[in-house]
Design a protein around this motif. Structure first.
Motif, mmCIF file in Angstrom:
data_model
loop_
_atom_site.group_PDB
_atom_site.id
_atom_site.type_symbol
_atom_site.label_atom_id
_atom_site.label_comp_id
_atom_site.label_asym_id
_atom_site.label_seq_id
_atom_site.Cartn_x
_atom_site.Cartn_y
_atom_site.Cartn_z
ATOM 1 N N ARG A 1 0.813 -1.224 0.000
ATOM 2 C CA ARG A 1 0.000 0.000 0.000
ATOM 3 C C ARG A 1 0.845 1.272 0.000
ATOM 4 N NH1 ARG A 1 -5.650 -1.600 2.979
ATOM 5 N NH2 ARG A 1 -5.550 -3.838 2.500
ATOM 6 N N GLN B 1 1.568 3.588 -2.514
ATOM 7 C CA GLN B 1 1.160 3.895 -3.875
ATOM 8 C C GLN B 1 2.153 4.787 -4.621
ATOM 9 O OE1 GLN B 1 -1.483 4.203 -1.381
ATOM 10 N NE2 GLN B 1 -2.075 2.107 -1.899
ATOM 11 N N THR C 1 -9.625 -1.558 -9.857
ATOM 12 C CA THR C 1 -10.085 -0.313 -9.226
ATOM 13 C C THR C 1 -11.539 -0.050 -9.565
ATOM 14 O OG1 THR C 1 -7.870 0.661 -9.270
ATOM 15 C CG2 THR C 1 -9.727 2.179 -9.127
ATOM 16 N N ARG D 1 -11.790 1.760 -5.448
ATOM 17 C CA ARG D 1 -10.672 2.373 -4.726
ATOM 18 C C ARG D 1 -9.882 3.285 -5.679
ATOM 19 N NH1 ARG D 1 -9.710 0.071 0.219
ATOM 20 N NH2 ARG D 1 -8.611 2.043 0.488
ATOM 21 N N TRP D 2 -10.482 4.413 -6.025
ATOM 22 C CA TRP D 2 -9.921 5.274 -7.060
ATOM 23 C C TRP D 2 -8.741 6.108 -6.572
ATOM 24 C CZ3 TRP D 2 -10.842 4.484 -11.940
ATOM 25 C CH2 TRP D 2 -12.007 3.828 -12.320
ATOM 26 N N ARG D 3 -8.750 6.537 -5.333
ATOM 27 C CA ARG D 3 -7.676 7.409 -4.853
ATOM 28 C C ARG D 3 -6.296 6.714 -4.925
ATOM 29 N NH1 ARG D 3 -6.375 11.857 -1.799
ATOM 30 N NH2 ARG D 3 -4.661 11.571 -0.336
ATOM 31 N N PRO D 4 -6.130 5.501 -4.393
ATOM 32 C CA PRO D 4 -4.817 4.840 -4.524
ATOM 33 C C PRO D 4 -4.405 4.640 -5.983
ATOM 34 C CG PRO D 4 -6.162 3.722 -2.888
ATOM 35 C CD PRO D 4 -7.055 4.686 -3.581
ATOM 36 N N LEU E 1 -5.260 6.473 -8.632
ATOM 37 C CA LEU E 1 -4.883 7.753 -9.257
ATOM 38 C C LEU E 1 -3.530 8.237 -8.730
ATOM 39 C CD1 LEU E 1 -8.362 9.542 -9.258
ATOM 40 C CD2 LEU E 1 -7.158 8.511 -11.206
ATOM 41 N N ILE E 2 -3.256 8.015 -7.442
ATOM 42 C CA ILE E 2 -1.947 8.380 -6.900
ATOM 43 C C ILE E 2 -0.842 7.591 -7.598
ATOM 44 C CG2 ILE E 2 -0.483 8.242 -4.843
ATOM 45 C CD1 ILE E 2 -2.965 8.880 -3.174
ATOM 46 N N THR E 3 -1.081 6.309 -7.773
ATOM 47 C CA THR E 3 -0.082 5.454 -8.427
ATOM 48 C C THR E 3 0.146 5.877 -9.871
ATOM 49 O OG1 THR E 3 -0.639 3.584 -7.001
ATOM 50 C CG2 THR E 3 0.461 3.078 -9.093
#
Length: 440
Positions: free
Chosen positions: A180, A182, A210, A215-218, A220-222
């Motif tokens: 985790r 990211q 996703t 779980r869009w935030r992780p 998009l960060i990646t």
């Protein structure tokens, strides 16, 4: 707590990985031994290179890509003499060539030293990739990484090209995602894509899972971190060495059908449509169809598939529809195939097919121009048995993975009460979207 006491848990966790690291180092050493007949002069004779099964791109490219004299990205060399690889790999080659030139005066000795130094780096990447894969697999399946450490196909293909660099970065990305982290996962993914292009397929796998989990935030960060890392390493070459930078992309677009690809069989046999249409168009259409099937499978499965399963299916689809399928591409797939379905029978069958292809391609080249040594080489029909051997055995593994996705009780990883050892934020996460819920 003293510093010694604080280090004990870390040391205890590291001990189980030590045997794997030593076995991976053994695999790296055996891969070097395989090419010793060429290292002592065989590379200067194509017949000897092929009959000893010790070909590598590393030695000839030292001369052919002007590494012996200049930086091929920035120097004013012919377009066909520029490095046809993404920039991370090209600059790895350049840095090692600087060291080789500093150690030797004779040009041939420099090339041999360039090979030796490159092999040291690739051996380290193999050991790192094996250890990272073992960490991703988790304690219950740590020893599955032996397939990557010392399987015959890996040993034979390890030093044909620089693919092990991208392999270590890809495994690092997968472990960072599993833990985790990211941003780190994204940076490693961006660097992997800037080394070899195939890790781009993992973006689609992450996107599909996703979509299913929400779980869009992780994600998009990646992806933002991957894009940032890719831009950072590519921008200087795009600005100051445009012609050298775009060589890889132009070459990939213009390259015709080549060894190992099923399209070569269709062209050779003159099949209607498959052997006549533009290979780039056929490849894109077939890859698109397979990716669409993987997307439907991911979103329609009764239980969310594991990340390694989707990565394996996407990467296998990319390889099977590509215009070229070099022997070293086996290095791309081994860790993901094992993580997706660690069952030894189909893996062993595939490994046999890869070993046969490794032998067949060099024997086939002996019978082709300019050598045309029919007394030493093999003909078209024998060679294409090796091409289809790889396709069929990988297709069998894909079919088993699809079966495991549709029937999760058959998945040997999940039988150990594991949801997704590489899933990171996907692990034990409920569904937010499936095709069945959309229909309802």
């Amino acid at each position: 707590m003293t510093s010694t006491e604080a280090r004990v848990p870390l040391m205890a966790r590291a001990v189980p990985y030590l045997p794997l690291g030593l076995i991976a180092a053994l695999g790296a050493t055996l891969a070097y031994v395989v090419r010793l007949p060429c290292r002592t002069g065989g590379w200067n004779d194509q017949v000897s290179t092929y009959t000893n099964f010790c070909y590598t791109d590393i030695y000839p490219l030292y001369f052919d890509r002007q590494l012996a004299t200049e930086n091929p990205y920035f120097a004013h060399v012919d377009f066909d003499k520029q490095v046809e690889y993404p920039v991370v790999l090209g600059e790895v080659m350049q840095v090692i060539s600087w060291i080789a030139r500093a150690l030797e005066l004779d040009r041939v000795a420099q090339a041999v030293r360039f090979y030796d130094l490159t092999v040291i780096l690739l051996g380290m990447c193999l050991v790192a990739g094996v250890l990272l894969m073992a960490a991703v697999a988790g304690p219950a399946r740590r020893w599955d990484a032996l397939w990557y450490a010392i399987s015959p196909a890996v040993v034979l293909a390890a030093y044909i090209n620089w693919d092990l660099v991208a392999g270590a970065l890809s495994m690092g990305m997968l472990l960072a995602w599993a833990r985790r982290r990211q941003v780190l996962a994204g940076v490693l993914l961006g660097l992997a894509i800037a080394t070899k292009f195939y890790p781009l397929m993992f973006v689609g796998a992450l996107f599909l899972l996703t979509w299913r989990t929400g779980r869009w935030r992780p994600f998009l960060i990646t992806i933002a971190s991957a894009a940032g890392a890719w831009i950072v390493v590519n921008a200087p070459f795009m600005i100051f060495a445009w012609e050298g930078w775009r060589r890889f992309y132009v070459f990939s677009q213009e390259r015709g059908v080549d060894w190992g690809s099923p399209w070569l069989f269709f062209q050779n046999k003159g099949w209607p449509i498959l052997g006549e249409w533009d290979v780039s168009t056929l490849g894109m259409l077939s890859l698109g169809a397979l990716c669409l099937g993987i997307a439907v499978l991911t979103l329609a499965a009764p239980r969310r598939p594991r990340l390694a399963q989707i990565c394996f299916l996407a990467l296998a689809a990319f390889m099977m529809t590509n215009k070229v399928w070099s022997p070293q591409f086996v290095l791309w797939l081994v860790p993901f195939a094992v993580l997706a379905r660690p069952n030894w029978k189909p893996l062993a069958l595939w490994q046999l097919a890869e070993v046969w292809y490794f032998a067949a391609i060099w024997l086939y080249l002996l019978s082709q121009p300019p050598l045309e040594r029919d007394d030493l080489g093999i003909g078209d029909d024998t060679y294409f048995t090796a091409v289809w051997g790889r396709i069929i055995t990988i297709g069998i593994m894909m079919a088993f993975v699809v079966r495991d996705i549709l029937r999760p009780d058959k998945d040997v990883v999940r039988q150990a009460d594991i949801d997704d050892q590489a899933g990171g934020v996907f692990d034990d996460t409920p569904d937010r979207f499936t095709l069945a819920s959309a229909v309802r």
